[in-house]
Design an enzyme around this catalytic site. Structure first.
Site, PDB file in Angstrom:
ATOM      1  CG  HIS A   1      50.187  -3.288 -33.358  1.00 30.28           C
ATOM      2  ND1 HIS A   1      49.035  -3.811 -32.093  1.00 30.28           N
ATOM      3  CD2 HIS A   1      49.374  -2.276 -34.068  1.00 30.28           C
ATOM      4  CE1 HIS A   1      47.908  -2.253 -31.872  1.00 30.28           C
ATOM      5  NE2 HIS A   1      47.946  -1.974 -32.847  1.00 30.28           N
TER       6      HIS A   1
ATOM      7  CG  HIS B   1      48.586   6.331 -33.204  1.00 28.60           C
ATOM      8  ND1 HIS B   1      47.391   5.367 -33.404  1.00 28.60           N
ATOM      9  CD2 HIS B   1      47.095   6.861 -32.549  1.00 28.60           C
ATOM     10  CE1 HIS B   1      46.481   5.328 -33.011  1.00 28.60           C
ATOM     11  NE2 HIS B   1      46.341   6.105 -32.126  1.00 28.60           N
TER      12      HIS B   1
ATOM     13  CG  ASP C   1      50.070   2.804 -39.918  1.00 28.95           C
ATOM     14  OD1 ASP C   1      49.088   3.347 -40.738  1.00 28.95           O
ATOM     15  OD2 ASP C   1      50.182   2.997 -38.438  1.00 28.95           O
TER      16      ASP C   1
HETATM   17  N1  CMC Z   1      61.708  -1.729 -34.958  1.00 27.72           N
HETATM   18  C1  CMC Z   1      61.787  -2.127 -34.273  1.00 27.72           C
HETATM   19  N2  CMC Z   1      62.132  -2.137 -32.840  1.00 27.72           N
HETATM   20  C2  CMC Z   1      61.083  -2.279 -32.556  1.00 27.72           C
HETATM   21  C3  CMC Z   1      59.601  -1.487 -32.820  1.00 27.72           C
HETATM   22  C4  CMC Z   1      60.151  -1.343 -33.985  1.00 27.72           C
HETATM   23  N3  CMC Z   1      59.663  -0.918 -35.694  1.00 27.72           N
HETATM   24  N4  CMC Z   1      58.999  -2.305 -32.179  1.00 27.72           N
HETATM   25  C5  CMC Z   1      59.274  -2.341 -31.362  1.00 27.72           C
HETATM   26  N5  CMC Z   1      60.461  -2.640 -31.215  1.00 27.72           N
HETATM   27  C6  CMC Z   1      61.334  -3.410 -30.076  1.00 27.72           C
HETATM   28  C7  CMC Z   1      61.493  -2.569 -29.236  1.00 27.72           C
HETATM   29  O1  CMC Z   1      62.930  -1.326 -29.090  1.00 27.72           O
HETATM   30  C8  CMC Z   1      61.747  -3.421 -27.370  1.00 27.72           C
HETATM   31  O2  CMC Z   1      62.920  -3.767 -27.569  1.00 27.72           O
HETATM   32  P1  CMC Z   1      63.178  -4.209 -26.019  1.00 27.72           P
HETATM   33  O3  CMC Z   1      62.116  -4.658 -25.771  1.00 27.72           O
HETATM   34  O4  CMC Z   1      65.104  -4.523 -26.955  1.00 27.72           O
HETATM   35  O5  CMC Z   1      63.871  -2.690 -25.257  1.00 27.72           O
HETATM   36  C9  CMC Z   1      60.725  -4.169 -28.416  1.00 27.72           C
HETATM   37  O6  CMC Z   1      60.269  -4.701 -29.384  1.00 27.72           O
HETATM   38  C10 CMC Z   1      59.267  -4.031 -27.563  1.00 27.72           C
HETATM   39  O7  CMC Z   1      58.570  -2.840 -27.963  1.00 27.72           O
HETATM   40  P2  CMC Z   1      57.340  -2.098 -27.026  1.00 27.72           P
HETATM   41  O8  CMC Z   1      58.112  -0.088 -27.757  1.00 27.72           O
HETATM   42  O9  CMC Z   1      57.614  -2.442 -25.963  1.00 27.72           O
HETATM   43  O10 CMC Z   1      56.534  -1.710 -27.909  1.00 27.72           O
HETATM   44  P3  CMC Z   1      54.969  -0.661 -27.610  1.00 27.72           P
HETATM   45  O11 CMC Z   1      53.958  -1.756 -27.418  1.00 27.72           O
HETATM   46  O12 CMC Z   1      55.060   0.075 -26.364  1.00 27.72           O
HETATM   47  O13 CMC Z   1      55.111  -0.481 -28.940  1.00 27.72           O
HETATM   48  C11 CMC Z   1      54.842   0.483 -31.274  1.00 27.72           C
HETATM   49  C12 CMC Z   1      54.197  -0.440 -30.109  1.00 27.72           C
HETATM   50  C13 CMC Z   1      53.774   0.307 -32.085  1.00 27.72           C
HETATM   51  C14 CMC Z   1      55.087   2.022 -30.078  1.00 27.72           C
HETATM   52  C15 CMC Z   1      55.985   0.191 -31.801  1.00 27.72           C
HETATM   53  O14 CMC Z   1      55.974  -1.553 -31.897  1.00 27.72           O
HETATM   54  C16 CMC Z   1      56.532   0.826 -33.277  1.00 27.72           C
HETATM   55  O15 CMC Z   1      56.861   2.156 -32.403  1.00 27.72           O
HETATM   56  N6  CMC Z   1      55.736   1.228 -34.056  1.00 27.72           N
HETATM   57  C17 CMC Z   1      56.711   1.700 -35.074  1.00 27.72           C
HETATM   58  C18 CMC Z   1      55.908   2.771 -35.547  1.00 27.72           C
HETATM   59  C19 CMC Z   1      54.617   2.347 -35.793  1.00 27.72           C
HETATM   60  O16 CMC Z   1      54.453   1.455 -36.974  1.00 27.72           O
HETATM   61  N7  CMC Z   1      53.317   2.590 -35.359  1.00 27.72           N
HETATM   62  C20 CMC Z   1      52.120   2.045 -35.943  1.00 27.72           C
HETATM   63  C21 CMC Z   1      50.947   1.307 -35.024  1.00 27.72           C
HETATM   64  S1  CMC Z   1      50.099   0.367 -35.475  1.00 27.72           S
HETATM   65  C22 CMC Z   1      48.797   1.782 -36.188  1.00 27.72           C
HETATM   66  C23 CMC Z   1      48.451   2.283 -35.529  1.00 27.72           C
HETATM   67  O17 CMC Z   1      48.800   2.578 -34.298  1.00 27.72           O
HETATM   68  O18 CMC Z   1      48.359   3.633 -35.508  1.00 27.72           O
END
Ligand code: CMC
Length: 435
Positions: free
Chosen positions: A307, A268, A363
């Site tokens: 996201h 987050h 971010d």
């Molecule tokens: N790098 C590489 N792969 C990723 C990333 C990433 N940053 N984000 C998602 N994926 C992949 C994930 O591994 C999954 O792949 P697969 O289908 O093969 O298993 C697919 O994309 C879908 O991801 P998810 O984890 O199911 O998506 P989510 O909606 O649960 O997670 C998230 C959203 C923001 C937590 C995630 O994208 C992430 O961890 N990003 C990196 C951390 C980040 O930048 N967070 C800030 C978010 S925006 C501001 C805020 O909220 O504070």
């Protein structure tokens, strides 16, 4: 039969049920009527991480994740970032309308005059370890305000609510600045009422021996824009924490402390600090392809990418890129921007990221600007928490006034054992050690 209904057949019993669809949503409680017998509890919905569950009705923030649209109270984020100050936007989030000139004057005056901390809170903050991270310091300092304002527990009293809202918005920069001064061993700087919200924050962070701190106007405005972009984002993890704790009628200081805790996590708000660590680790543009490979092989996450809601682009990331240019004209270019741009370029052309709809989020670039402005990376998430306080409080106020809301209490699917026979200590034989 009305067209805006859903009809489902329970194949266990052959019975058919019809339930209304309102705002593209069916009520999970309507599924409870679907039972196999009178003793049956009824059908539940299972939705870990709230992937497809609306937990409230809200008129504060609108997001269209597919089109990259973000609006506060119906105003596009781009327009607000161009024309408003952060405190004007905080007013909009909290009260639903942009303030008139006299309303804004009063509002700014009120916030300005609540920036001081009770001396006991300041002394409390002196007790942290010298190398404590700003986020846990902020969590506990905000929670400690609950000891100073015990009347805050009157959450159903609108006048009391408003007092706590003003105090929290006003004191967050003061406390965040103190966490920084504490970590570098500098004396705390008291607020200066002549300065704007962001100028005053910069004053409390960076004033040394000069009698009056003069913030660079371009940097103060850039910080104000970044604060606007971070002010609210509907039902994200920390807002959900705010609403969940607030639903127990805990006071807003304790609820905001919970929200800050949720924000601190690297998935987050904590992502902005992690992005800088990642860019440091990559080191140079040439190393970007190798890092992307590590991400695709599942060894790393590309921090600042992806996201839950935005599946096209994050409109905040676009404005941040524009703001970065303004900041770099004053501070000089942060060389990390070149690594970030290269990461973005390669990622946006790569099937792995395209197929998963992974784009830079808020971010990804914010930390690069913050670092250019002189903030240390450990402060980045505190810079998110300060402006998000207005959003958390607007959401909390909406929750308290929503007659449909009750204490948040999800259900579970129990997977453990039942009705086990008690085993006296001397007869227990554990096959595996408890981990
Ligand atoms: N790098 C590489 N792969 C990723 C990333 C990433 N940053 N984000 C998602 N994926 C992949 C994930 O591994 C999954 O792949 P697969 O289908 O093969 O298993 C697919 O994309 C879908 O991801 P998810 O984890 O199911 O998506 P989510 O909606 O649960 O997670 C998230 C959203 C923001 C937590 C995630 O994208 C992430 O961890 N990003 C990196 C951390 C980040 O930048 N967070 C800030 C978010 S925006 C501001 C805020 O909220 O504070």
């Amino acid at each position: 039969m009305a067209s805006d209904t859903l009809t489902v057949t329970d194949n266990r019993t052959g019975k058919t049920y019809t339930m209304p669809i309102e705002d593209g949503t069916v009520r999970a409680m309507d599924f409870r009527k679907i039972r196999t017998s009178d003793e049956d509890f009824g059908l539940m919905t299972y939705d870990p991480a709230f992937m497809n569950t609306a937990s409230c009705r809200s008129s504060i923030t609108y997001i269209d994740g597919d089109r990259g649209i973000l609006e506060y109270r119906g105003y596009p984020i781009e327009v607000l970032a161009e024309h408003c100050t952060y405190l004007e936007v905080a007013y909009l989030l909290l009260f639903g309308e942009l303030p008139t000139a006299p309303q804004l004057k009063d509002w700014v005056n009120e916030i300005t005059h609540h920036t001081m901390l009770h001396e006991t809170t300041r002394k409390f903050m002196e007790g942290y370890r010298y190398d404590a991270h700003p986020m846990p310091m902020l969590v506990s300092a905000v929670a400690a305000l609950s000891t100073v304002y015990p009347n805050a527990i009157k959450v159903h009293d609108p006048a009391s609510r408003l007092r706590q809202i003003k105090r929290l918005i006003a004191k967050m920069p003061t406390m965040a600045a103190m966490t920084y001064r504490h970590s570098v061993g500098f004396p705390y700087v008291y607020p200066d009422n002549d300065l704007s919200y962001t100028e005053n924050f910069m004053n409390m962070l960076w004033r040394m021996v000069e009698p009056k701190y003069a913030a660079n106007p371009v940097l103060a405005r850039a910080l104000d824009i970044l604060f606007i972009l971070h002010a609210d984002h509907e039902q994200n993890c920390s807002t959900n924490a705010m609403r969940s704790v607030g639903s127990s009628l805990a006071d807003p200081y304790l609820s905001v402390a919970a929200a800050i805790s949720a924000l601190s996590g690297p998935l987050h708000g904590g992502a902005n600090e992690q992005v800088l660590k990642m860019l440091d680790e990559i080191g140079s543009k040439e190393n970007v392809p190798a890092y992307i490979k590590k991400v695709k092989d599942g060894h790393e996450k590309l921090m600042g990418f992806g996201h839950r809601v935005y599946k096209n682009f994050d409109p905040r990331a676009k404005i941040i890129k524009w703001t970065a240019d303004q900041v770099f004209e004053v501070t000089g270019r942060n060389p990390k921007i070149d690594i970030a741009l290269e990461l973005e370029r390669i990622a946006l052309e790569d099937e792995y990221f395209i197929s998963r709809k992974l784009y830079p989020n808020v971010d990804f670039y914010s930390g690069i600007i913050y670092q250019a402005m002189g903030f240390q990376p450990s402060m980045f998430t505190a810079l998110f928490a300060i402006p998000r306080t207005a959003g958390w409080l607007a959401q909390w106020q909406e929750l308290i006034q929503d007659a449909e809301q009750k204490i948040a209490r999800p259900r579970q699917i129990y997977t453990g054992q039942r009705q086990r026979k008690f085993v006296p200590m001397e007869e227990r034989q554990h096959a595996a050690a408890v981990k």
